[in-house]
Write a protein that holds these residues in place. Structure first.
Motif, PDB file in Angstrom:
ATOM      1  N   TYR A 185      40.655  39.415  41.837  1.00 19.74           N
ATOM      2  CA  TYR A 185      39.487  38.543  41.968  1.00 19.74           C
ATOM      3  C   TYR A 185      38.254  39.419  42.133  1.00 19.74           C
ATOM      4  N   ALA A 186      37.275  39.236  41.247  1.00 21.41           N
ATOM      5  CA  ALA A 186      36.049  40.033  41.324  1.00 21.41           C
ATOM      6  C   ALA A 186      34.923  39.253  41.981  1.00 21.41           C
ATOM      7  N   ASP A 187      35.194  38.039  42.427  1.00 22.41           N
ATOM      8  CA  ASP A 187      34.279  37.224  43.218  1.00 22.41           C
ATOM      9  C   ASP A 187      33.599  36.128  42.408  1.00 22.41           C
ATOM     10  N   SER A 188      32.923  35.265  43.133  1.00 24.38           N
ATOM     11  CA  SER A 188      32.152  34.176  42.555  1.00 24.38           C
ATOM     12  C   SER A 188      30.714  34.356  43.010  1.00 24.38           C
ATOM     13  N   PHE A 189      29.789  34.379  42.033  1.00 25.54           N
ATOM     14  CA  PHE A 189      28.399  34.673  42.350  1.00 25.54           C
ATOM     15  C   PHE A 189      27.491  33.863  41.431  1.00 25.54           C
ATOM     16  N   GLU A 190      26.581  33.103  42.024  1.00 26.47           N
ATOM     17  CA  GLU A 190      25.581  32.304  41.305  1.00 26.47           C
ATOM     18  C   GLU A 190      26.182  31.458  40.182  1.00 26.47           C
ATOM     19  N   GLY A 191      27.280  30.795  40.475  1.00 31.04           N
ATOM     20  CA  GLY A 191      27.881  29.867  39.526  1.00 31.04           C
ATOM     21  C   GLY A 191      28.860  30.475  38.545  1.00 31.04           C
ATOM     22  N   TYR A 192      29.175  31.749  38.687  1.00 30.93           N
ATOM     23  CA  TYR A 192      30.122  32.429  37.806  1.00 30.93           C
ATOM     24  C   TYR A 192      31.260  32.997  38.641  1.00 30.93           C
ATOM     25  N   THR A 193      32.478  32.892  38.134  1.00 25.78           N
ATOM     26  CA  THR A 193      33.641  33.475  38.793  1.00 25.78           C
ATOM     27  C   THR A 193      34.240  34.524  37.873  1.00 25.78           C
ATOM     28  N   SER A 194      34.409  35.738  38.392  1.00 24.38           N
ATOM     29  CA  SER A 194      34.939  36.839  37.578  1.00 24.38           C
ATOM     30  C   SER A 194      36.308  37.277  38.069  1.00 24.38           C
ATOM     31  N   ILE A 195      37.154  37.613  37.100  1.00 22.36           N
ATOM     32  CA  ILE A 195      38.516  38.061  37.364  1.00 22.36           C
ATOM     33  C   ILE A 195      38.753  39.320  36.539  1.00 22.36           C
ATOM     34  N   GLY A 196      39.345  40.326  37.159  1.00 26.73           N
ATOM     35  CA  GLY A 196      39.692  41.553  36.456  1.00 26.73           C
ATOM     36  C   GLY A 196      41.154  41.528  36.079  1.00 26.73           C
ATOM     37  N   LEU A 197      41.420  41.884  34.848  1.00 26.47           N
ATOM     38  CA  LEU A 197      42.786  41.899  34.347  1.00 26.47           C
ATOM     39  C   LEU A 197      43.090  43.297  33.825  1.00 26.47           C
TER      40      LEU A 197
ATOM     41  N   THR B 134      33.463  34.147  29.344  1.00 29.16           N
ATOM     42  CA  THR B 134      33.379  35.397  28.597  1.00 29.16           C
ATOM     43  C   THR B 134      34.625  36.198  28.920  1.00 29.16           C
ATOM     44  N   ALA B 135      35.259  36.737  27.904  1.00 26.60           N
ATOM     45  CA  ALA B 135      36.413  37.630  28.084  1.00 26.60           C
ATOM     46  C   ALA B 135      36.179  38.831  27.182  1.00 26.60           C
ATOM     47  N   GLN B 136      36.184  40.013  27.801  1.00 24.03           N
ATOM     48  CA  GLN B 136      35.932  41.216  27.006  1.00 24.03           C
ATOM     49  C   GLN B 136      36.516  42.449  27.679  1.00 24.03           C
ATOM     50  N   TYR B 137      36.895  43.417  26.841  1.00 25.78           N
ATOM     51  CA  TYR B 137      37.325  44.704  27.365  1.00 25.78           C
ATOM     52  C   TYR B 137      36.086  45.451  27.854  1.00 25.78           C
ATOM     53  N   VAL B 138      36.217  46.062  29.024  1.00 26.72           N
ATOM     54  CA  VAL B 138      35.119  46.810  29.633  1.00 26.72           C
ATOM     55  C   VAL B 138      35.654  48.143  30.145  1.00 26.72           C
ATOM     56  N   PRO B 139      34.771  49.148  30.305  1.00 29.56           N
ATOM     57  CA  PRO B 139      35.226  50.429  30.856  1.00 29.56           C
ATOM     58  C   PRO B 139      35.670  50.303  32.308  1.00 29.56           C
TER      59      PRO B 139
ATOM     60  N   PHE C 136      40.953  47.327  30.571  1.00 33.19           N
ATOM     61  CA  PHE C 136      40.531  46.309  31.538  1.00 33.19           C
ATOM     62  C   PHE C 136      39.786  45.175  30.838  1.00 33.19           C
ATOM     63  N   LEU C 137      40.261  43.963  31.086  1.00 37.36           N
ATOM     64  CA  LEU C 137      39.592  42.764  30.600  1.00 37.36           C
ATOM     65  C   LEU C 137      38.827  42.161  31.769  1.00 37.36           C
ATOM     66  N   GLN C 138      37.549  41.896  31.559  1.00 38.64           N
ATOM     67  CA  GLN C 138      36.782  41.163  32.561  1.00 38.64           C
ATOM     68  C   GLN C 138      36.650  39.746  32.025  1.00 38.64           C
ATOM     69  N   VAL C 139      37.176  38.804  32.786  1.00 37.05           N
ATOM     70  CA  VAL C 139      37.133  37.395  32.418  1.00 37.05           C
ATOM     71  C   VAL C 139      36.171  36.711  33.383  1.00 37.05           C
ATOM     72  N   THR C 140      35.123  36.114  32.832  1.00 37.52           N
ATOM     73  CA  THR C 140      34.148  35.407  33.655  1.00 37.52           C
ATOM     74  C   THR C 140      34.141  33.947  33.239  1.00 37.52           C
ATOM     75  N   VAL C 141      34.414  33.086  34.196  1.00 33.39           N
ATOM     76  CA  VAL C 141      34.379  31.644  33.977  1.00 33.39           C
ATOM     77  C   VAL C 141      33.004  31.167  34.413  1.00 33.39           C
ATOM     78  N   ASN C 142      32.333  30.407  33.563  1.00 30.81           N
ATOM     79  CA  ASN C 142      31.002  29.908  33.901  1.00 30.81           C
ATOM     80  C   ASN C 142      31.126  28.695  34.818  1.00 30.81           C
ATOM     81  N   ALA C 143      31.743  28.942  35.957  1.00 31.54           N
ATOM     82  CA  ALA C 143      31.978  27.929  36.981  1.00 31.54           C
ATOM     83  C   ALA C 143      32.196  28.659  38.308  1.00 31.54           C
ATOM     84  N   PRO C 144      31.704  28.118  39.398  1.00 34.86           N
ATOM     85  CA  PRO C 144      31.893  28.782  40.692  1.00 34.86           C
ATOM     86  C   PRO C 144      33.271  28.522  41.281  1.00 34.86           C
ATOM     87  N   SER C 145      33.593  29.268  42.334  1.00 38.38           N
ATOM     88  CA  SER C 145      34.830  29.041  43.093  1.00 38.38           C
ATOM     89  C   SER C 145      34.509  28.261  44.368  1.00 38.38           C
ATOM     90  N   TYR C 146      33.501  27.437  44.271  1.00 39.31           N
ATOM     91  CA  TYR C 146      33.067  26.595  45.389  1.00 39.31           C
ATOM     92  C   TYR C 146      32.414  25.352  44.803  1.00 39.31           C
TER      93      TYR C 146
END
Length: 183
Positions: free
Chosen positions: A141-153, A77-82, A100-110
């Motif tokens: 890096y916004a972290d990896s949680f329950e199989g999702y990895t989020s990145i702030g741009l 998911t990639a979307q502009y967020v407040p 701000f774009l929040q990019v969430t990859v449906n994959a963990p960092s582990y």
């Protein structure tokens, strides 16, 4: 004869101005031939791969962020967020920029089977040095949680973007986010 030269000069100037004057604006005009938008883009599939790296690059018409995975990328998911938030805690990730774009990859960092970390950035607040980039202001890096990895741009403005995937290198894949320099 003098009248003829005068009319000829008027005709030449009129035709010449037609070539120099800009045409009417069009809603379909694009920057560098890019016809992207700024609405959310997503694919709900879950990946069996893990995130291994995040990097950036500059191009003539856009700035690019690439997320490497050690297998096929599936969802994102990639979307502009407040504000960009950390999954699980809701903690706000401070970012430079005016949008701000929040990019969430449906994959963990582990590795989901062993728990072994596959991506652990040295500096979570600055995954890549984007000093001098035309559009990017910060990648965090916004972290990896329950199989999702989020990145702030953090970007300089809410600009058009696109998201796509690429195979390789090897058995890996890449999630690519391009953000245009202009509308």
């Amino acid at each position: 004869m003098k009248k003829f030269h005068t009319w000829l000069a008027v005709i030449v100037m009129t035709v010449g101005l037609g070539f120099l004057a800009p045409g009417p604006a069009s809603a379909t005009m694009s920057y560098c031939g890019l016809e992207w938008g700024s609405l959310a883009d997503s694919n709900p599939a879950m990946s069996t791969a893990s995130v291994t790296d995040v990097r950036t690059g500059q191009h003539l018409c856009f700035d690019r962020m690439v997320v490497n995975l050690n297998g096929p990328v599936a969802g994102y998911t990639a979307q502009y967020v407040p504000r960009v938030v950390q999954d699980g805690s809701g903690f706000t990730i401070p970012l430079q920029g005016r949008a701000f774009l929040q990019v969430t990859v449906n994959a963990p960092s582990y590795d989901s089977e062993t728990g072994t970390v596959t991506y652990s950035p040295a500096a979570k607040a600055e995954l890549s040095n984007v000093t001098g980039y035309q559009t990017f202001r910060q990648v965090a890096y916004a972290d990896s949680f329950e199989g999702y990895t989020s990145i702030g741009l953090g970007v300089r403005a809410r600009l058009p973007f696109r998201v796509f995937t690429l195979d390789g290198p090897g058995s890996g894949s890449r999630l690519v986010i391009d953000v245009a320099h202009c509308w």
